[in-house]
Write an enzyme that holds these catalytic residues in place. Structure first.
Site, PDB file in Angstrom:
ATOM      1  N   LYS A 116     100.437  78.451  41.566  1.00  0.00           N
ATOM      2  CA  LYS A 116      99.210  79.205  41.311  1.00  0.00           C
ATOM      3  C   LYS A 116      98.702  79.025  39.880  1.00  0.00           C
ATOM      4  CE  LYS A 116     100.488  82.995  44.435  1.00  0.00           C
ATOM      5  NZ  LYS A 116      99.796  82.686  45.690  1.00  0.00           N
ATOM      6  N   GLU A 200      97.588  88.427  35.742  1.00  0.00           N
ATOM      7  CA  GLU A 200      96.129  88.430  35.842  1.00  0.00           C
ATOM      8  C   GLU A 200      95.577  89.829  36.011  1.00  0.00           C
ATOM      9  OE1 GLU A 200      95.549  85.644  39.123  1.00  0.00           O
ATOM     10  OE2 GLU A 200      95.321  87.301  40.521  1.00  0.00           O
ATOM     11  N   HIS A 234     100.236  92.983  50.883  1.00  0.00           N
ATOM     12  CA  HIS A 234      99.584  91.713  50.602  1.00  0.00           C
ATOM     13  C   HIS A 234      99.598  90.758  51.791  1.00  0.00           C
ATOM     14  CE1 HIS A 234      99.531  93.185  46.569  1.00  0.00           C
ATOM     15  NE2 HIS A 234     100.836  93.167  46.467  1.00  0.00           N
ATOM     16  N   ARG A 296      96.279  74.028  54.262  1.00  0.00           N
ATOM     17  CA  ARG A 296      96.724  73.905  55.656  1.00  0.00           C
ATOM     18  C   ARG A 296      95.762  74.680  56.530  1.00  0.00           C
ATOM     19  NH1 ARG A 296      98.324  79.306  56.014  1.00  0.00           N
ATOM     20  NH2 ARG A 296      99.293  80.065  54.110  1.00  0.00           N
TER      21      ARG A 296
END
Ligand code: ADP
Ligand code: ADP
Ligand code: MG
Length: 659
Positions: A116, A200, A234, A296
């Site tokens: 990430k 973040e 999540h 994907r």
């Protein structure tokens, strides 16, 4: 076009890929582990190759075995599905090294999006807005804490190598930063073997809106957005397209950013660019930020297929075989609205604990809905893989119509034998905020208690279970010759009683047959008269003031009554077995669920005290302890570490207490 492909996956996605391949005249090869020898995806394929034991790391994750299977069967290409090896660049290279085609992006593109932090740096260069934060290499805790303060709390710590919602921690203030960091790093190390994190900004009123992209290795187009804001831990629960409140302006901005992301890495095939959106003030062209790209086919791709009319797997095969992009951006339009709900074997009331077991009964609505299932009635949910049973996808002219169809589809979905989240999904589908399109990623958590509340079993449901238990009801069974005849039995008006177990509760019901379909019923202290009529899908039960629809399935001593979108499970107690158990005072340790024995901490002859931990089991990645039912001496141990055992199996027997 290929003439034969191998699908390196299992379950619903393997079946879904095969369906399109078959329609295109492409032969299919399945691979399977020991646990899947009789699985649906194996039965569906033209050929199937055994690749090893049940654990995925010994079968579905072993690149060499899969490539070998493709070579020996003459498959020219490998479709990876999602999960497993689908985002593994080394696998792609190994496939290509032997001259086979990987149906998906290049190893290089996967690598660029694999971490990430690196992906975010790359996206900044491609002029894609990224969530403000620190995604560099420095990992010193005090440095990261100071970065967090610069960003401004709340912040999110994320594993760079993360996926599936793991290794992520929300931190509200600086005092909690160090602990959260340590625990995110531990989880990341355990799950991905890499403890690197990024920090973040935690976007408030967050919505998850992602763009489906499709590339040919050079140019890319997008197939609009999906809103996946309904999440738990999540993880996505219900997805939809288009996103509620989306405007043409924001859609174009997000679509263009996603296409830039895809083209910047020379993306080929189907992919998804995930954005986090600040939904506090509607959707705005300057309030979405790149989170990650999934390189994907995505679990929730059917909602996009429903609103665009595109078969994404067909496009994957065509582009992998060298064809250009099938359409231009301007050829694509959104038609209506679609929802997908993921049906899992899990117990919502027990923190969504994954469940295993046989799907004794599995029935979906017959028409007007798309079902992607990797299992058939009678198949088992095993502890080895994702406990997803099926995806239910509906399409309507607009959001309200589609939502109505989703509610109806969930209400008509019947699963018995293992607990599922169908009632939770039904509750979600009628949630006020969700119904209005007022979604954010915190919705489920805020209303969790209400969404997982199990209603009291209605009298009519207990009554139907009692009638079934007393054999006064011929269960609906399309295969049975009884089903079309009116097989009611007349028992005169004698009163019959039956005990029914519901979890730990026992209810007693008494039934008096008044006529062919009228019964006097007493459940606990409540008396009533019920008229029970057979309907096309089950029974209509009328208590004089209220008529309800229900259906009943029976498997041995288990009776399940489906009504109002709820499955009410009953067990008819085996009176003899209960008596034996009671007189023995609990002489044995029994597997509380189907799973794997991790450790046996006793041996024959050992003295144990009530409550001692004797066995550690693992089921669905969670550990469970089995304890001694009383003080005593171990007579027999019939389980050893590594055994796979069924729920109810006797694992340890204690010596008789004498007397
Ligand atoms: P999606 O948006 O498609 O749901 P996820 O990242 O949640 O994306 O994962 C999709 C599927 O991929 C999951 O249902 C799971 O089966 C599989 N998967 C995701 N992460 C992992 C992982 N770390 N290890 C194994 N399988 C995974
Ligand atoms: P994973 O690889 O595990 O899917 P993601 O980066 O896609 O990780 O994040 C998973 C989910 O966490 C998102 O769908 C969203 O609900 C939430 N999330 C991620 N980043 C943020 C953020 N910056 N602010 C708020 N929520 C976030
Ligand atoms: Mg994600």
């Amino acid at each position: 076009m290929f003439t034969k492909i191998l699908i390196a996956n299992r379950g619903e996605i393997a079946c879904r890929v095969m369906q399109t391949a078959r329609r295109m005249g492409v032969a299919t090869v399945a691979v399977y582990s020991d646990a899947d020898a009789a699985a649906k995806h194996v039965a569906m394929a033209d050929e199937a190759v055994h690749i090893g034991p049940a654990p995925a790391r010994e079968s579905y994750l072993v690149a060499e075995k899969i490539i070998e299977a493709a070579k020996t069967t003459g498959a020219q290409a490998i479709h990876p599905g999602y999960g497993f090896l689908s985002e593994n660049p080394d696998f792609v290279e190994a496939v290509e090294a032997v001259g086979l085609t990987f149906i998906g992006p290049s190893a290089d593109a996967i690598r660029k999006m694999g971490l990430k932090d690196a992906a975010k740096r790359l996206m900044e260069q491609a002029d894609v807005p990224v969530v403000p934060g620190y995604h560099g290499d420095e990992q010193d805790p005090s440095f990261l804490a100071s970065e967090a303060e610069k960003i401004g709390f709340p912040v999110l710590i994320k594993a760079s190598a993360g996926g599936g919602g793991k290794g992520m921690r929300l931190v509200e203030d600086v005092a909690k930063f160090d602990d959260a960091l340590a625990s995110a790093q531990r989880e990341a190390e355990a799950a991905f073997g890499d403890k690197k994190v990024l920090v973040e900004k935690f976007i408030t009123s967050p919505r998850h809106v992602e763009i489906q992209v499709f590339g040919d290795g050079d140019k890319a187009i997008h197939l609009f957005e999906r809103d996946c804001s309904l999440q738990r831990r999540h993880q996505k629960v219900i997805e939809e397209a288009p996103a509620p409140g989306m405007t043409e302006e924001v859609r174009n901005a997000m679509g263009a950013a996603a296409v830039r992301a895809a083209e910047s890495i020379g993306y080929k095939g189907a992919g998804t660019v995930e954005f986090i959106v600040d939904g506090s003030n509607g959707l705005r062209p300057d309030a979405f930020w790149f989170m990650e790209m999934n390189t994907r086919l995505q679990v929730e791709h059917p909602v996009t297929e429903e609103v665009t009319g595109v078969d994404l797997v067909e496009w994957q095969l065509r582009v992998a075989a060298g064809a250009p992009l099938p359409v231009r951006q301007e050829d694509l339009t959104i038609n209506g609205h679609a929802f997908e709900a993921r049906i899992y074997a899990e117990d919502a009331a027990k923190k969504f604990m994954p469940q295993t077991g046989p799907l004794e009964h599995l029935m979906f609505p017959k028409a007007g809905v798309r079902i992607d299932a990797g299992v058939r009635p009678g198949d088992r949910i095993t502890p080895f893989y994702d406990p997803m049973i099926a995806k239910v996808t509906v399409h309507g002219a607009d959001r309200n119509e589609a939502l109505g169809k989703l509610r109806a589809a969930l209400a008509a979905t019947e699963v018995a034998g293992t607990m599922t989240n169908v009632a939770f999904l039904s509750a979600l589908a009628t949630h006020d905020g969700f119904s209005k399109g007022d979604v954010d990623t915190g919705l489920i958590d805020r209303d969790l208690a209400k969404l997982t509340d199990k209603p009291e079993t209605p009298m009519a449901a207990t009554a139907l279970a009692a009638l079934a238990a007393l054999d006064l009801l011929k269960p609906r069974d399309p295969q049975s010759p009884w089903d079309n005849t009116d097989g009611w039995r007349l028992w005169g008006s004698a009163k019959q009683g039956v005990f029914l177990n519901q979890g730990a509760d026992v209810v007693h019901a008494e039934v008096t047959t008044l006529s062919a379909n009228r019964f006097g019923i007493t459940v606990a202290d409540t008396e009533g008269t019920l008229t029970v009529e057979r309907t096309e899908t089950g029974y209509a039960v009328d208590d004089g003031t209220h008529r309800a629809q229900a259906s009943v399935v029976q498997h041995g001593p288990k009776v399940t009554v489906f009504t109002n979108g709820f499955a009410h499970g009953f067990t008819i107690p085996d009176v003899l077995a209960v008596a034996a158990e009671e007189s023995s005072g609990g002489n044995s340790v029994v597997a509380s669920m189907t799973g794997l024995i991790k450790a046996v901490q006793t041996e024959p002859g050992a003295k144990v005290s009530a409550g001692d931990v004797l066995i550690l089991m693992e089921a669905m990645k969670m550990e469970h302890t089995l304890t001694a039912p009383r003080d005593g001496v171990v007579a027999d141990v019939s389980a050893k570490s590594g055994d796979q055992v069924e729920e109810g199996a006797v694992l340890i027997v204690l010596e008789d207490q004498g007397g």
